[in-house]
Motif scaffolding. Sequence first.
Motif, short mmCIF file in Angstrom:
data_model
loop_
_atom_site.label_atom_id
_atom_site.label_comp_id
_atom_site.label_asym_id
_atom_site.label_seq_id
_atom_site.Cartn_x
_atom_site.Cartn_y
_atom_site.Cartn_z
N ALA A 1 8.48 -41.88 -37.62
CA ALA A 1 8.79 -40.50 -38.00
C ALA A 1 9.90 -39.94 -37.12
O ALA A 1 9.95 -40.21 -35.92
CB ALA A 1 7.54 -39.62 -37.89
N PHE A 2 10.77 -39.18 -37.75
CA PHE A 2 11.83 -38.43 -37.08
C PHE A 2 11.45 -36.97 -37.18
O PHE A 2 11.24 -36.45 -38.29
CB PHE A 2 13.17 -38.70 -37.77
N ILE A 3 11.36 -36.28 -36.05
CA ILE A 3 10.83 -34.92 -36.04
C ILE A 3 11.74 -34.01 -35.23
O ILE A 3 12.07 -34.31 -34.08
CB ILE A 3 9.41 -34.88 -35.43
N THR A 4 12.15 -32.91 -35.83
CA THR A 4 12.94 -31.91 -35.11
C THR A 4 12.85 -30.58 -35.85
O THR A 4 12.56 -30.54 -37.05
CB THR A 4 14.41 -32.33 -34.96
N LYS A 5 13.08 -29.49 -35.13
CA LYS A 5 13.16 -28.18 -35.74
C LYS A 5 14.61 -27.77 -36.02
O LYS A 5 14.86 -26.70 -36.56
CB LYS A 5 12.48 -27.14 -34.83
N ASN A 6 15.55 -28.63 -35.65
CA ASN A 6 16.96 -28.36 -35.85
C ASN A 6 17.32 -28.65 -37.31
O ASN A 6 17.41 -29.81 -37.73
CB ASN A 6 17.79 -29.23 -34.91
N LYS A 7 17.52 -27.61 -38.09
CA LYS A 7 17.72 -27.76 -39.53
C LYS A 7 19.01 -28.51 -39.86
O LYS A 7 19.07 -29.28 -40.83
CB LYS A 7 17.70 -26.39 -40.22
N THR A 8 20.06 -28.29 -39.08
CA THR A 8 21.32 -28.99 -39.33
C THR A 8 21.16 -30.49 -39.12
O THR A 8 21.66 -31.30 -39.92
CB THR A 8 22.43 -28.45 -38.40
N VAL A 9 20.43 -30.87 -38.08
CA VAL A 9 20.17 -32.29 -37.83
C VAL A 9 19.31 -32.87 -38.94
O VAL A 9 19.58 -33.97 -39.45
CB VAL A 9 19.49 -32.48 -36.46
N LEU A 10 18.29 -32.13 -39.37
CA LEU A 10 17.43 -32.62 -40.46
C LEU A 10 18.23 -32.87 -41.73
O LEU A 10 18.03 -33.87 -42.43
CB LEU A 10 16.31 -31.62 -40.73
N GLU A 11 19.14 -31.97 -42.05
CA GLU A 11 19.97 -32.13 -43.25
C GLU A 11 20.84 -33.38 -43.15
O GLU A 11 21.02 -34.12 -44.13
CB GLU A 11 20.84 -30.89 -43.45
N ALA A 12 21.38 -33.62 -41.96
CA ALA A 12 22.22 -34.82 -41.77
C ALA A 12 21.38 -36.09 -41.86
O ALA A 12 21.78 -37.07 -42.51
CB ALA A 12 22.93 -34.74 -40.42
N VAL A 13 20.22 -36.08 -41.22
CA VAL A 13 19.35 -37.27 -41.24
C VAL A 13 18.88 -37.55 -42.67
O VAL A 13 18.74 -38.72 -43.06
CB VAL A 13 18.16 -37.09 -40.27
N MET A 14 18.65 -36.51 -43.45
CA MET A 14 18.21 -36.73 -44.82
C MET A 14 19.24 -37.51 -45.62
O MET A 14 18.90 -38.31 -46.50
CB MET A 14 17.93 -35.39 -45.50
N LYS A 15 20.52 -37.32 -45.33
CA LYS A 15 21.56 -38.08 -46.03
C LYS A 15 21.47 -39.56 -45.68
O LYS A 15 21.66 -40.42 -46.56
CB LYS A 15 22.94 -37.50 -45.72
N PHE A 16 21.18 -39.85 -44.41
CA PHE A 16 20.97 -41.26 -44.04
C PHE A 16 19.70 -41.80 -44.69
O PHE A 16 19.65 -42.95 -45.14
CB PHE A 16 20.88 -41.40 -42.52
N ALA A 17 18.66 -40.97 -44.75
CA ALA A 17 17.40 -41.38 -45.37
C ALA A 17 17.59 -41.65 -46.86
O ALA A 17 17.03 -42.60 -47.41
CB ALA A 17 16.33 -40.30 -45.16
N GLN A 18 18.38 -40.82 -47.52
CA GLN A 18 18.65 -41.04 -48.94
C GLN A 18 19.46 -42.32 -49.15
O GLN A 18 19.25 -43.04 -50.13
CB GLN A 18 19.39 -39.84 -49.51
N ALA A 19 20.35 -42.62 -48.22
CA ALA A 19 21.19 -43.81 -48.37
C ALA A 19 20.37 -45.09 -48.30
O ALA A 19 20.71 -46.08 -48.93
CB ALA A 19 22.27 -43.82 -47.28
N ARG A 20 19.26 -45.05 -47.53
CA ARG A 20 18.40 -46.23 -47.50
C ARG A 20 17.25 -46.10 -48.51
O ARG A 20 16.32 -46.90 -48.52
CB ARG A 20 17.91 -46.54 -46.09
N LEU A 21 17.29 -45.09 -49.33
CA LEU A 21 16.38 -44.82 -50.44
C LEU A 21 15.04 -44.25 -50.00
O LEU A 21 14.78 -43.08 -50.16
CB LEU A 21 16.20 -46.07 -51.31
N SER A 22 14.13 -45.09 -49.44
CA SER A 22 12.82 -44.56 -49.07
C SER A 22 12.15 -45.48 -48.06
O SER A 22 12.47 -46.66 -47.97
CB SER A 22 11.92 -44.42 -50.31
N PRO A 23 11.17 -44.93 -47.31
CA PRO A 23 10.40 -45.78 -46.41
C PRO A 23 9.37 -46.58 -47.20
O PRO A 23 9.10 -46.28 -48.37
CB PRO A 23 9.72 -44.77 -45.47
N PRO A 24 8.77 -47.61 -46.59
CA PRO A 24 7.84 -48.50 -47.30
C PRO A 24 6.62 -47.76 -47.86
O PRO A 24 5.98 -47.00 -47.14
CB PRO A 24 7.43 -49.51 -46.23
#
Length: 397
Positions: free
Chosen positions: A246-269
């Motif tokens: 799990a990646f956890i933060t309250k920083n919304k800008t960081v979460l938005e950026a990480v979501m783009k990386f998460a989308q690029a790898r599609l989904s976790p198992p």
Amino acid sequence: MLQISQRGQAMPASPIRKLVPYAEAAKKRGTKVYHLNIGQPDIETPKMVLDAVRHSDFKVLEYSHSAGNESYRRKLVGYYESVGIHVNHNEIIITTGGSEAIQFGFMACLDAGDEVIIPEPFYANYNGFAVAAGVTVVPITSHIENGFALPPIEAFEKKITPRTKAIVICNPNNPTGYLYSREEMEQLKRIILKHNLYLFSDEAYREFCYEGKQVSAMHLEGVDDNVIIMDTISKRYSACGGRIGAFITKNKTVLEAVMKFAQARLSPPSFAQIAGEAAIDLPADYFDTTKAEYKSRRDLIVKRLNAMEGVFCPNPGGAFYAIAKLPIDDADTFCQWLLESFSYQGQTVMLAPATGFYGTPGLGKQEVRLAYVLNLNDINKAMDCLEVALKEYPGKK
């Protein structure tokens, strides 16, 4: 002739796994190898966790949400609340192991050429994640003599440059087992506020603290935008092969950026998310039992090590690792020799040379990391092997 990339050439070999061919060869010769080199617990994965996967009933094995199943993230909110970490499910992104959480953090928060300060010795794979992200690791040395306590503030200040963007810690620590105190965490808070830095906190071993309690980076007040937690079920529930973190933060800008990386790898198992969700429903005393077992193992291995001539091992406050200083010339040579040339009653022990956990060349040459992940009987036998080996090793000091 085709060539690999500079990144490929720079990627370091794992100090934990690089001796595997020698261990395999030893086993083929009929030698039993006690694996203290890797954090793979022998404690059984809880039955109810495995049963949740076995009894799952669906017709299509679908992608999950890129951030992970909402039902799992919502249940994790309750888990984190129980350890004093207050987050909502939208501040959690499920990752493929803690490794992907670290990689996502580096890629989203740091540019190529940026620097991260990490107290050494540190989890060796941070080097690999840094190479992949084009980031420079700046080590700051902690010392075995004081149990690998956090280096003084002045040492951090000397390392900070205009390129410094983050500090990375692991608490409790892998590979040292050191448990950072509230005072040390508050010192880190002052540094990141003063220099506007991220604090990446790897908290994979949160449950395994033997003297005192873990102070999470998210227990610090006034640094919500600076703090990022990387977490995993691997060690907590003896589910290393599940590859769920799990990646956890309250920083919304960081979460938005990480979501783009998460989308690029599609989904976790998907199956492992089912396992992770079931694990949250384990009885409240589950960790009491496992922690007591690890504490017994720690006490035994530290006692045995310090009883050996010329050996020093500080008492780790958490996780399930210890670093010991041995009377040897070279840890890499010694660890290979244990597998290649030594056996005692048809047995030997596999250790991780500590050199691979330091960023400063030349450090750790007399140190090894031991993972006390085997039962007490096997630890005793492994220590018998090591005690004899230290007497027979040609490079003994």
